[in-house]
Design a protein around this motif. Structure first.
Motif, PDB file in Angstrom:
ATOM      1  N   LEU A 149      -3.751   4.174  -5.078  1.00 64.61           N
ATOM      2  CA  LEU A 149      -2.954   5.406  -4.983  1.00 64.61           C
ATOM      3  C   LEU A 149      -1.612   5.044  -4.177  1.00 64.61           C
ATOM      4  O   LEU A 149      -1.879   4.538  -3.037  1.00 64.61           O
ATOM      5  CB  LEU A 149      -3.735   6.516  -4.319  1.00 64.61           C
ATOM      6  CG  LEU A 149      -4.723   7.266  -4.924  1.00 64.61           C
ATOM      7  CD1 LEU A 149      -5.594   8.087  -4.073  1.00 64.61           C
ATOM      8  CD2 LEU A 149      -4.337   8.011  -6.094  1.00 64.61           C
ATOM      9  N   ALA A 150      -0.670   4.958  -4.816  1.00 61.08           N
ATOM     10  CA  ALA A 150       0.743   4.723  -4.001  1.00 61.08           C
ATOM     11  C   ALA A 150       1.398   5.988  -3.782  1.00 61.08           C
ATOM     12  O   ALA A 150       2.080   6.952  -4.465  1.00 61.08           O
ATOM     13  CB  ALA A 150       1.768   3.813  -4.734  1.00 61.08           C
ATOM     14  N   TRP A 354       3.940  -3.029  -3.515  1.00 62.08           N
ATOM     15  CA  TRP A 354       2.734  -3.070  -2.432  1.00 62.08           C
ATOM     16  C   TRP A 354       1.609  -2.607  -3.112  1.00 62.08           C
ATOM     17  O   TRP A 354       0.334  -3.133  -2.594  1.00 62.08           O
ATOM     18  CB  TRP A 354       3.001  -2.925  -1.081  1.00 62.08           C
ATOM     19  CG  TRP A 354       4.136  -3.729  -0.210  1.00 62.08           C
ATOM     20  CD1 TRP A 354       5.317  -3.747  -0.028  1.00 62.08           C
ATOM     21  CD2 TRP A 354       3.560  -4.968   0.042  1.00 62.08           C
ATOM     22  NE1 TRP A 354       5.897  -4.799   0.722  1.00 62.08           N
ATOM     23  CE2 TRP A 354       4.719  -5.702   0.694  1.00 62.08           C
ATOM     24  CE3 TRP A 354       2.231  -5.769   0.125  1.00 62.08           C
ATOM     25  CZ2 TRP A 354       4.660  -6.987   1.368  1.00 62.08           C
ATOM     26  CZ3 TRP A 354       2.308  -7.037   0.651  1.00 62.08           C
ATOM     27  CH2 TRP A 354       3.283  -7.555   1.361  1.00 62.08           C
ATOM     28  N   ALA A 355       1.851  -1.608  -3.868  1.00 62.72           N
ATOM     29  CA  ALA A 355       0.503  -1.100  -4.493  1.00 62.72           C
ATOM     30  C   ALA A 355      -0.135  -2.059  -5.551  1.00 62.72           C
ATOM     31  O   ALA A 355      -1.124  -2.393  -5.640  1.00 62.72           O
ATOM     32  CB  ALA A 355       0.980   0.127  -5.372  1.00 62.72           C
ATOM     33  N   TRP A 356       1.027  -2.925  -6.307  1.00 60.61           N
ATOM     34  CA  TRP A 356       0.590  -3.910  -7.102  1.00 60.61           C
ATOM     35  C   TRP A 356       0.046  -5.018  -6.443  1.00 60.61           C
ATOM     36  O   TRP A 356      -1.212  -5.679  -6.721  1.00 60.61           O
ATOM     37  CB  TRP A 356       2.008  -4.265  -7.866  1.00 60.61           C
ATOM     38  CG  TRP A 356       1.678  -5.518  -8.892  1.00 60.61           C
ATOM     39  CD1 TRP A 356       0.469  -5.737  -9.534  1.00 60.61           C
ATOM     40  CD2 TRP A 356       2.606  -6.449  -9.401  1.00 60.61           C
ATOM     41  NE1 TRP A 356       0.752  -6.772 -10.407  1.00 60.61           N
ATOM     42  CE2 TRP A 356       2.302  -7.089 -10.208  1.00 60.61           C
ATOM     43  CE3 TRP A 356       4.202  -6.662  -9.023  1.00 60.61           C
ATOM     44  CZ2 TRP A 356       2.755  -8.261 -11.157  1.00 60.61           C
ATOM     45  CZ3 TRP A 356       4.611  -7.499  -9.577  1.00 60.61           C
ATOM     46  CH2 TRP A 356       4.077  -8.307 -10.815  1.00 60.61           C
ATOM     47  N   ARG A 376     -12.323  -4.851 -17.074  1.00 62.51           N
ATOM     48  CA  ARG A 376     -11.882  -4.139 -15.935  1.00 62.51           C
ATOM     49  C   ARG A 376     -10.466  -3.700 -16.447  1.00 62.51           C
ATOM     50  O   ARG A 376      -9.670  -4.137 -17.040  1.00 62.51           O
ATOM     51  CB  ARG A 376     -11.422  -5.118 -14.911  1.00 62.51           C
ATOM     52  CG  ARG A 376     -10.696  -4.615 -13.588  1.00 62.51           C
ATOM     53  CD  ARG A 376     -10.518  -5.328 -12.537  1.00 62.51           C
ATOM     54  NE  ARG A 376     -10.153  -6.801 -12.821  1.00 62.51           N
ATOM     55  CZ  ARG A 376     -10.419  -7.991 -11.894  1.00 62.51           C
ATOM     56  NH1 ARG A 376     -10.766  -7.776 -11.037  1.00 62.51           N
ATOM     57  NH2 ARG A 376     -10.077  -8.933 -12.113  1.00 62.51           N
ATOM     58  N   THR A 377     -10.238  -2.322 -15.858  1.00 65.07           N
ATOM     59  CA  THR A 377      -9.019  -1.672 -15.871  1.00 65.07           C
ATOM     60  C   THR A 377      -8.280  -1.731 -14.777  1.00 65.07           C
ATOM     61  O   THR A 377      -9.075  -1.352 -13.550  1.00 65.07           O
ATOM     62  CB  THR A 377      -9.193  -0.023 -16.554  1.00 65.07           C
ATOM     63  OG1 THR A 377      -9.743  -0.115 -17.684  1.00 65.07           O
ATOM     64  CG2 THR A 377      -7.852   0.303 -16.529  1.00 65.07           C
ATOM     65  N   ARG A 378      -7.145  -2.013 -14.464  1.00 67.32           N
ATOM     66  CA  ARG A 378      -6.231  -2.151 -13.143  1.00 67.32           C
ATOM     67  C   ARG A 378      -5.252  -0.886 -13.433  1.00 67.32           C
ATOM     68  O   ARG A 378      -4.362  -0.988 -14.522  1.00 67.32           O
ATOM     69  CB  ARG A 378      -5.757  -3.305 -12.978  1.00 67.32           C
ATOM     70  CG  ARG A 378      -6.694  -4.471 -12.312  1.00 67.32           C
ATOM     71  CD  ARG A 378      -5.870  -5.731 -12.230  1.00 67.32           C
ATOM     72  NE  ARG A 378      -6.865  -6.720 -11.559  1.00 67.32           N
ATOM     73  CZ  ARG A 378      -6.591  -7.840 -11.814  1.00 67.32           C
ATOM     74  NH1 ARG A 378      -5.960  -8.296 -12.523  1.00 67.32           N
ATOM     75  NH2 ARG A 378      -7.554  -8.630 -11.177  1.00 67.32           N
ATOM     76  N   ALA A 379      -5.112  -0.019 -12.362  1.00 68.51           N
ATOM     77  CA  ALA A 379      -4.161   1.086 -12.600  1.00 68.51           C
ATOM     78  C   ALA A 379      -3.516   1.475 -11.048  1.00 68.51           C
ATOM     79  O   ALA A 379      -4.218   1.153  -9.958  1.00 68.51           O
ATOM     80  CB  ALA A 379      -5.069   2.226 -13.093  1.00 68.51           C
ATOM     81  N   ILE A 380      -2.303   2.084 -11.157  1.00 65.36           N
ATOM     82  CA  ILE A 380      -1.633   2.694 -10.154  1.00 65.36           C
ATOM     83  C   ILE A 380      -1.036   3.970 -10.224  1.00 65.36           C
ATOM     84  O   ILE A 380      -0.579   4.138 -11.596  1.00 65.36           O
ATOM     85  CB  ILE A 380      -0.275   1.556  -9.847  1.00 65.36           C
ATOM     86  CG1 ILE A 380      -0.602   0.150  -9.424  1.00 65.36           C
ATOM     87  CG2 ILE A 380       0.340   2.274  -8.440  1.00 65.36           C
ATOM     88  CD1 ILE A 380       0.588  -0.729  -9.405  1.00 65.36           C
ATOM     89  N   VAL A 381      -1.393   4.599  -9.311  1.00 69.84           N
ATOM     90  CA  VAL A 381      -0.979   6.204  -9.433  1.00 69.84           C
ATOM     91  C   VAL A 381      -0.204   6.302  -8.553  1.00 69.84           C
ATOM     92  O   VAL A 381       0.036   6.440  -7.267  1.00 69.84           O
ATOM     93  CB  VAL A 381      -2.186   7.244  -9.252  1.00 69.84           C
ATOM     94  CG1 VAL A 381      -1.666   8.526  -9.220  1.00 69.84           C
ATOM     95  CG2 VAL A 381      -3.366   6.816 -10.453  1.00 69.84           C
ATOM     96  N   LEU A 382       1.216   6.713  -9.089  1.00 68.40           N
ATOM     97  CA  LEU A 382       2.402   6.496  -8.224  1.00 68.40           C
ATOM     98  C   LEU A 382       3.162   8.034  -8.243  1.00 68.40           C
ATOM     99  O   LEU A 382       3.048   8.590  -9.012  1.00 68.40           O
ATOM    100  CB  LEU A 382       3.399   5.712  -8.719  1.00 68.40           C
ATOM    101  CG  LEU A 382       4.919   5.440  -8.067  1.00 68.40           C
ATOM    102  CD1 LEU A 382       4.899   5.120  -6.561  1.00 68.40           C
ATOM    103  CD2 LEU A 382       5.993   4.873  -9.077  1.00 68.40           C
ATOM    104  N   LEU A 383       2.810   8.486  -6.830  1.00 69.47           N
ATOM    105  CA  LEU A 383       3.668   9.940  -6.881  1.00 69.47           C
ATOM    106  C   LEU A 383       4.876   9.880  -5.669  1.00 69.47           C
ATOM    107  O   LEU A 383       4.995   9.406  -4.758  1.00 69.47           O
ATOM    108  CB  LEU A 383       2.525  11.071  -6.277  1.00 69.47           C
ATOM    109  CG  LEU A 383       2.971  12.258  -5.815  1.00 69.47           C
ATOM    110  CD1 LEU A 383       1.742  13.270  -5.760  1.00 69.47           C
ATOM    111  CD2 LEU A 383       3.399  12.429  -4.462  1.00 69.47           C
TER     112      LEU A 383
END
Length: 483
Positions: A149-150, A354-356, A376-383
């Motif tokens: 979570l970013a 930095w989330a990456w 595997r799944t890699r994900a970023i949730v950017l708000l």
């Protein structure tokens, strides 16, 4: 069928004894099997059509239930999707009650139902109805999920959120919806790790909740490289005791935890590493570490701040550090609850970058498994709730511009960074909250893995933000039919 056989054999015996040669006898023998064949063809075709429709409806219903697995309306969704795919009165079929068996531990839903139709021609041979059945089973795929979570912690997140409370309060509540969906009732989850990167104009790279002690700083020898800032060859990098991030020089005793982007103001993209992961060697530069920002402090006499870059280092480093990937629900919940002091300007590229780096196993953060036992799944949730702005105290040292004049340069860096992240296989979900701006919308659509739902979302208010976080959580929990 037994009585039919006796009747046919009786006809055959009489035919053998009959010497008249009448054609009527031949017709009498043939008519019964002809009727039977027609009856079977018509009625069994109808039964097959009902069974096929029943199976399709159960598959659709099980998928709907899987998407809402932990929600109160799960069973309602199952019934709704079944009814939508098996219309009432279809071929006059009568349905049994729908069996719904849910295994929370195995995250499995099993559905079973029967359908009965009245026969038409088969009634001539005492078969009044036919019953068919179908079943479907679905479970959450056993895949590893690494998610970061970013969350925007710039000053505007203290503003009121439509629907009540402040924007950061709404972001915290929505984050808990996502965590509840992914963890369910489990305190820990196999193959699930979640991290948190709060950000404003820069990122605090200390481990969240730890205290910096400069007496515990240390250096580590590395292969010789040319320091991209000074041009001097060096063979060591430096570390603080509470961060895995290497530094080009030792942090000051009153270092607050932030670092500059790996960017040089020389119009040469070949020596900039701000859009790359881990430790990077480029065509015209080697970035084996980051430059620590500091010292920082409140404005002093004359309106300047200590340690200023261009005379006004007045954008504070966040007190919130990075929570690395881990699989304990309470740890990430506590980190989310701690997001209470938004301040400063908006540098989305810093937060996403930095989330990456938190998400992937190369240094500096190494919590992600290099080779998990399952897919595997890699994900970023950017708000974010605002457009990018520059400042002397931001991660780019203000060289991209001050205020909104920096936006074009900062947006270009963000788009380039997002391209690198997505090309590495990471899924990016972007959420534009409360600030309905068309330029920001275009930017966030470009950053996301797709320009529309489920990857890009606009949340105008608190309730929609929670709904969106729920949708994102369900989307990253991919499903598959097991039967």
């Amino acid at each position: 069928m037994k009585s039919i056989s006796k009747y046919m054999f009786s006809l055959i015996r009489r035919f053998k004894r009959n010497q008249s040669g009448s054609i009527i006898s031949l017709i009498a023998i043939a008519i019964v099997p002809m009727i039977t064949i027609v009856a079977l063809g018509v009625d069994i075709s109808r039964a097959y059509m009902v069974k096929s429709r029943l199976s399709s409806a159960l598959d659709a219903a099980s998928l709907a239930g899987g998407r809402a697995f932990y929600l109160d309306h799960r069973d309602d969704d199952i019934h709704m999707l079944f009814d939508a795919n098996f219309p009432s009165g279809y071929l006059d079929a009568t349905l049994s009650n729908l069996t719904i068996d849910v295994d929370l531990d195995e995250e499995t839903i099993y559905l079973f139902r029967t359908a009965t139709i009245k026969t038409t021609f088969l009634q001539l041979i005492d078969i009044d109805e036919l019953t068919v059945s179908a079943e479907a089973e679905i479970h959450r795929r056993k895949t590893a999920l690494d998610l970061v979570l970013a969350i925007d912690m710039s000053g505007s997140m203290t503003y009121g959120a439509p629907g009540g409370g402040t924007r950061i309060e709404a972001a915290r509540a929505a984050s808990h919806v996502l965590l509840d969906t992914l963890f369910g009732s489990d305190a820990t989850k196999e193959y699930l790790t979640i991290g948190l990167v709060p950000w404003n104009s820069k990122v605090n790279v200390q481990i969240d909740g730890t205290t910096y002690d400069s007496d515990l700083n240390y250096s580590t020898p590395v292969p010789s490289f040319d320091n991209p800032l000074t041009g001097v060859t060096q063979s060591e990098v430096f570390f603080a005791d509470n961060s895995p991030v290497p530094f080009l020089h030792e942090p000051d005793p009153d270092w607050q935890g932030c670092v500059y982007a790996r960017y040089l103001d020389d119009a040469n993209d070949n020596n900039d590493a701000d859009i790359y992961d881990g430790l990077t060697t480029l065509t015209d530069g080697e970035w084996r570490a980051w430059e620590p920002i500091g010292p920082e402090g409140e404005p002093v006499s004359g309106g300047t701040c200590t340690g200023s870059v261009n005379g006004s280092e007045c954008i504070p480093c966040l007190s919130h550090g990075i929570t690395p990937l881990q699989n304990t629900k309470s740890v990430i919940e506590d980190a989310v609850d701690d997001l209470i002091y938004p301040t400063g300007a908006t540098n989305i590229a810093g937060g996403l970058g930095w989330a990456w780096r938190t998400l992937t196993p190369p240094t500096p953060f190494t919590e992600a498994l290099e080779d998990p036992a399952v897919e595997r799944t890699r994900a970023i949730v950017l708000l974010t709730d605002g457009a990018q702005v520059g400042g002397n105290g931001d991660a780019y040292k203000g060289v991209l511009g001050i205020g909104s004049s920096a936006r074009a340069n900062m947006d270009a860096r963000l788009r380039d960074l997002a391209t690198e992240i997505k090309s590495s296989g990471v899924v990016i979900y972007t959420i534009q909250f409360a600030y309905n701006n068309s330029s920001l919308q275009s930017l966030m659509k470009d950053v996301a893995s797709g320009p529309d739902s489920p990857y890009y979302h606009y949340a105008p208010d608190r309730d929609s933000l929670e709904t969106i976080f729920l949708e994102v959580a369900n989307h990253v929990s991919e499903l598959r039919l097991s039967k």
